[in-house]
Design a protein around this motif. Structure first.
Motif, PDB file in Angstrom:
ATOM      1  N   GLY A   1      52.770 -37.400 -39.034  1.00 17.70           N
ATOM      2  CA  GLY A   1      53.512 -37.036 -37.135  1.00 17.70           C
ATOM      3  C   GLY A   1      52.703 -37.901 -36.739  1.00 17.70           C
ATOM      4  N   LEU A   2      51.708 -37.524 -36.192  1.00 16.74           N
ATOM      5  CA  LEU A   2      50.368 -37.354 -35.183  1.00 16.74           C
ATOM      6  C   LEU A   2      50.345 -39.525 -34.548  1.00 16.74           C
ATOM      7  CD1 LEU A   2      47.098 -35.703 -34.818  1.00 16.74           C
ATOM      8  CD2 LEU A   2      49.005 -35.973 -32.706  1.00 16.74           C
ATOM      9  N   ALA A   3      50.559 -39.621 -36.584  1.00 20.81           N
ATOM     10  CA  ALA A   3      50.075 -41.390 -36.375  1.00 20.81           C
ATOM     11  C   ALA A   3      51.168 -41.879 -36.107  1.00 20.81           C
ATOM     12  CB  ALA A   3      49.543 -41.903 -37.549  1.00 20.81           C
ATOM     13  N   ARG A   4      52.601 -41.668 -36.395  1.00 18.52           N
ATOM     14  CA  ARG A   4      53.479 -42.195 -36.099  1.00 18.52           C
ATOM     15  C   ARG A   4      54.036 -42.157 -34.304  1.00 18.52           C
ATOM     16  NH1 ARG A   4      56.067 -39.977 -39.537  1.00 18.52           N
ATOM     17  NH2 ARG A   4      56.916 -37.684 -38.587  1.00 18.52           N
ATOM     18  N   GLU A   5      53.718 -41.124 -33.503  1.00 21.71           N
ATOM     19  CA  GLU A   5      54.333 -40.940 -32.648  1.00 21.71           C
ATOM     20  C   GLU A   5      53.293 -41.072 -31.896  1.00 21.71           C
ATOM     21  OE1 GLU A   5      54.509 -37.486 -29.015  1.00 21.71           O
ATOM     22  OE2 GLU A   5      54.657 -36.468 -31.284  1.00 21.71           O
ATOM     23  N   ALA A   6      51.852 -41.986 -31.825  1.00 22.82           N
ATOM     24  CA  ALA A   6      50.830 -42.762 -30.921  1.00 22.82           C
ATOM     25  C   ALA A   6      51.383 -43.986 -31.484  1.00 22.82           C
ATOM     26  CB  ALA A   6      49.602 -42.009 -31.842  1.00 22.82           C
ATOM     27  N   GLY A   7      52.122 -44.669 -32.733  1.00 26.65           N
ATOM     28  CA  GLY A   7      51.659 -46.080 -33.130  1.00 26.65           C
ATOM     29  C   GLY A   7      50.593 -46.188 -33.635  1.00 26.65           C
ATOM     30  N   LEU A   8      49.868 -45.461 -34.445  1.00 29.21           N
ATOM     31  CA  LEU A   8      49.090 -46.206 -35.481  1.00 29.21           C
ATOM     32  C   LEU A   8      49.163 -46.267 -36.884  1.00 29.21           C
ATOM     33  CD1 LEU A   8      46.361 -44.446 -32.851  1.00 29.21           C
ATOM     34  CD2 LEU A   8      46.604 -45.910 -32.713  1.00 29.21           C
ATOM     35  N   SER A   9      48.126 -46.715 -37.620  1.00 24.56           N
ATOM     36  CA  SER A   9      48.434 -46.045 -38.789  1.00 24.56           C
ATOM     37  C   SER A   9      47.554 -44.870 -39.416  1.00 24.56           C
ATOM     38  CB  SER A   9      47.164 -47.118 -40.181  1.00 24.56           C
ATOM     39  OG  SER A   9      46.026 -47.573 -39.038  1.00 24.56           O
ATOM     40  N   VAL A  10      47.885 -44.115 -40.694  1.00 26.67           N
ATOM     41  CA  VAL A  10      47.605 -43.373 -40.923  1.00 26.67           C
ATOM     42  C   VAL A  10      46.127 -42.729 -40.673  1.00 26.67           C
ATOM     43  CG1 VAL A  10      47.325 -41.357 -42.486  1.00 26.67           C
ATOM     44  CG2 VAL A  10      49.830 -42.144 -41.490  1.00 26.67           C
ATOM     45  N   SER A  11      44.912 -44.070 -41.675  1.00 28.47           N
ATOM     46  CA  SER A  11      43.848 -44.403 -41.849  1.00 28.47           C
ATOM     47  C   SER A  11      43.316 -44.788 -40.226  1.00 28.47           C
ATOM     48  CB  SER A  11      43.982 -45.469 -42.316  1.00 28.47           C
ATOM     49  OG  SER A  11      44.081 -46.787 -41.650  1.00 28.47           O
ATOM     50  N   THR A  12      43.852 -44.938 -39.137  1.00 32.95           N
ATOM     51  CA  THR A  12      43.334 -45.379 -37.992  1.00 32.95           C
ATOM     52  C   THR A  12      43.470 -43.500 -36.999  1.00 32.95           C
ATOM     53  OG1 THR A  12      43.749 -47.429 -37.765  1.00 32.95           O
ATOM     54  CG2 THR A  12      43.081 -45.908 -35.625  1.00 32.95           C
ATOM     55  N   CYS A  13      44.402 -43.073 -37.299  1.00 36.71           N
ATOM     56  CA  CYS A  13      44.217 -42.004 -36.478  1.00 36.71           C
ATOM     57  C   CYS A  13      43.617 -40.666 -37.557  1.00 36.71           C
ATOM     58  CB  CYS A  13      45.922 -40.996 -36.896  1.00 36.71           C
ATOM     59  SG  CYS A  13      46.617 -39.469 -36.353  1.00 36.71           S
ATOM     60  N   ARG A  14      43.879 -40.967 -38.153  1.00 39.33           N
ATOM     61  CA  ARG A  14      42.725 -40.093 -39.117  1.00 39.33           C
ATOM     62  C   ARG A  14      41.578 -39.877 -38.924  1.00 39.33           C
ATOM     63  NH1 ARG A  14      44.790 -39.631 -44.002  1.00 39.33           N
ATOM     64  NH2 ARG A  14      44.865 -38.531 -44.000  1.00 39.33           N
ATOM     65  N   ARG A  15      40.682 -41.629 -39.193  1.00 45.29           N
ATOM     66  CA  ARG A  15      39.487 -41.713 -38.420  1.00 45.29           C
ATOM     67  C   ARG A  15      38.824 -41.336 -37.172  1.00 45.29           C
ATOM     68  NH1 ARG A  15      36.890 -45.789 -36.275  1.00 45.29           N
ATOM     69  NH2 ARG A  15      39.498 -47.511 -36.515  1.00 45.29           N
ATOM     70  N   TRP A  16      39.953 -41.594 -36.104  1.00 46.15           N
ATOM     71  CA  TRP A  16      39.563 -41.218 -34.656  1.00 46.15           C
ATOM     72  C   TRP A  16      39.840 -39.778 -34.662  1.00 46.15           C
ATOM     73  CZ3 TRP A  16      42.802 -45.712 -31.540  1.00 46.15           C
ATOM     74  CH2 TRP A  16      42.722 -46.693 -31.653  1.00 46.15           C
ATOM     75  N   LEU A  17      40.696 -39.241 -35.049  1.00 47.48           N
ATOM     76  CA  LEU A  17      40.650 -37.501 -35.141  1.00 47.48           C
ATOM     77  C   LEU A  17      39.273 -37.419 -35.254  1.00 47.48           C
ATOM     78  CD1 LEU A  17      44.038 -36.589 -36.389  1.00 47.48           C
ATOM     79  CD2 LEU A  17      43.065 -36.125 -34.046  1.00 47.48           C
ATOM     80  N   ASN A  18      38.573 -37.724 -36.335  1.00 45.75           N
ATOM     81  CA  ASN A  18      37.183 -37.240 -37.213  1.00 45.75           C
ATOM     82  C   ASN A  18      36.284 -37.535 -36.054  1.00 45.75           C
ATOM     83  OD1 ASN A  18      38.233 -36.529 -39.242  1.00 45.75           O
ATOM     84  ND2 ASN A  18      38.133 -38.399 -40.343  1.00 45.75           N
ATOM     85  N   VAL A  19      36.695 -38.782 -35.528  1.00 46.24           N
ATOM     86  CA  VAL A  19      35.504 -38.616 -34.263  1.00 46.24           C
ATOM     87  C   VAL A  19      35.555 -38.305 -32.722  1.00 46.24           C
ATOM     88  CG1 VAL A  19      35.017 -40.557 -31.769  1.00 46.24           C
ATOM     89  CG2 VAL A  19      35.772 -41.656 -34.209  1.00 46.24           C
ATOM     90  N   LEU A  20      37.326 -37.930 -32.779  1.00 49.01           N
ATOM     91  CA  LEU A  20      36.786 -36.043 -32.286  1.00 49.01           C
ATOM     92  C   LEU A  20      36.314 -34.936 -32.083  1.00 49.01           C
ATOM     93  CD1 LEU A  20      40.403 -36.822 -30.637  1.00 49.01           C
ATOM     94  CD2 LEU A  20      38.548 -37.582 -28.946  1.00 49.01           C
ATOM     95  N   ALA A  21      36.274 -34.929 -33.492  1.00 50.81           N
ATOM     96  CA  ALA A  21      35.804 -33.299 -34.181  1.00 50.81           C
ATOM     97  C   ALA A  21      34.172 -33.621 -33.419  1.00 50.81           C
ATOM     98  CB  ALA A  21      36.211 -33.067 -35.445  1.00 50.81           C
ATOM     99  N   VAL A  22      33.826 -35.253 -33.960  1.00 51.14           N
ATOM    100  CA  VAL A  22      31.743 -34.819 -34.477  1.00 51.14           C
ATOM    101  C   VAL A  22      32.113 -34.378 -33.186  1.00 51.14           C
ATOM    102  CG1 VAL A  22      30.218 -36.455 -34.606  1.00 51.14           C
ATOM    103  CG2 VAL A  22      32.098 -36.499 -36.413  1.00 51.14           C
ATOM    104  N   CYS A  23      32.444 -35.260 -32.123  1.00 51.17           N
ATOM    105  CA  CYS A  23      32.388 -35.412 -30.431  1.00 51.17           C
ATOM    106  C   CYS A  23      32.403 -34.290 -29.382  1.00 51.17           C
ATOM    107  CB  CYS A  23      32.151 -36.745 -29.895  1.00 51.17           C
ATOM    108  SG  CYS A  23      31.671 -38.390 -30.544  1.00 51.17           S
TER     109      CYS A  23
END
Length: 224
Positions: free
Chosen positions: A47-69
């Protein structure tokens, strides 16, 4: 607001882009703003990926970046149950409720109180402070949440070596026995591990509730 704008521009736009090789800063910022507006919600990457206009893989990777940071955390679900079907997806919480408000466009107390996101932001504020207290304690409890498939939920489950403490978070200044319904449901499911429950709320008095539950003001717990 000026400080947070500068934080976004220097740390999130520049440093994160370099560290995580984020090529498209506008897309990354859009995801952050959408995720901030969904703080406190069950994490739905698709749902986040769809709302942001991103692929699911990119959305998941960037969420991981936000968590790590240390920008966002995924609070895992408490999934032990003998009789109930449970939601197992994690719940998304921003690490800093002030930054979550800023990214969501809530730039004043009045704007926050008038917003439908008010309850979620107060919950995120409570979670970040409970997490900070837990990290500073010797026990360092696990921080989880609990929700059944039928919608009964507990905002936080603090897991220690001696048992678990279910915690409900209410933004309002008044509390009633009904506010502890989710706590009692959890305690009935885990009678040996959960002997008591707590409601954190926006009032000023400690209030005993039915079923071995207690309402505690957030201002008392998080003072100083």
């Amino acid at each position: 607001a000026l400080w947070r704008d500068g934080y976004v521009e220097t740390y999130l736009e520049r440093d994160l882009r370099l560290q995580a090789q984020v090529a498209d800063v506008p897309d990354f910022l859009r995801l952050m703003r959408i995720a901030a507006a969904r703080t406190g919600a069950i994490l739905n990457v698709s749902g986040l990926a769809r709302e942001a206009g991103l692929s699911v893989s990119t959305c998941r990777r960037w969420l991981n970046v936000l968590a790590v940071c240390f920008q966002a955390r995924a609070v895992p679900a408490f999934t032990a149950s003998r009789t109930r079907r449970l939601v197992k997806a994690p719940r998304l919480h921003w690490m800093d409720s002030g930054m979550a408000c800023h990214l969501a466009g809530l730039r004043s107390p009045a704007a926050l109180e008038a917003s439908p996101l008010y309850g979620a932001m107060v919950e995120t504020f409570a979670v970040q402070n409970v997490a900070a207290l837990g990290a500073a304690s010797r026990e360092q409890p696990g921080i989880l949440y609990w929700r059944t498939a039928s919608g009964i939920e507990v905002d936080l489950v603090l897991e220690t070596s001696s048992g678990v403490l279910p915690v409900e978070i209410k933004a309002g200044r008044k509390v009633t026995d009904r506010d502890a319904a989710g706590l009692r449901a959890f305690m009935s499911e885990h009678p040996k591990a959960a002997r008591t429950g707590a409601v954190l709320y926006g009032g000023t008095e400690v209030v005993p509730l039915g079923g071995a539950c207690l309402a505690v003001p957030m201002s008392l717990l998080f003072a100083g």
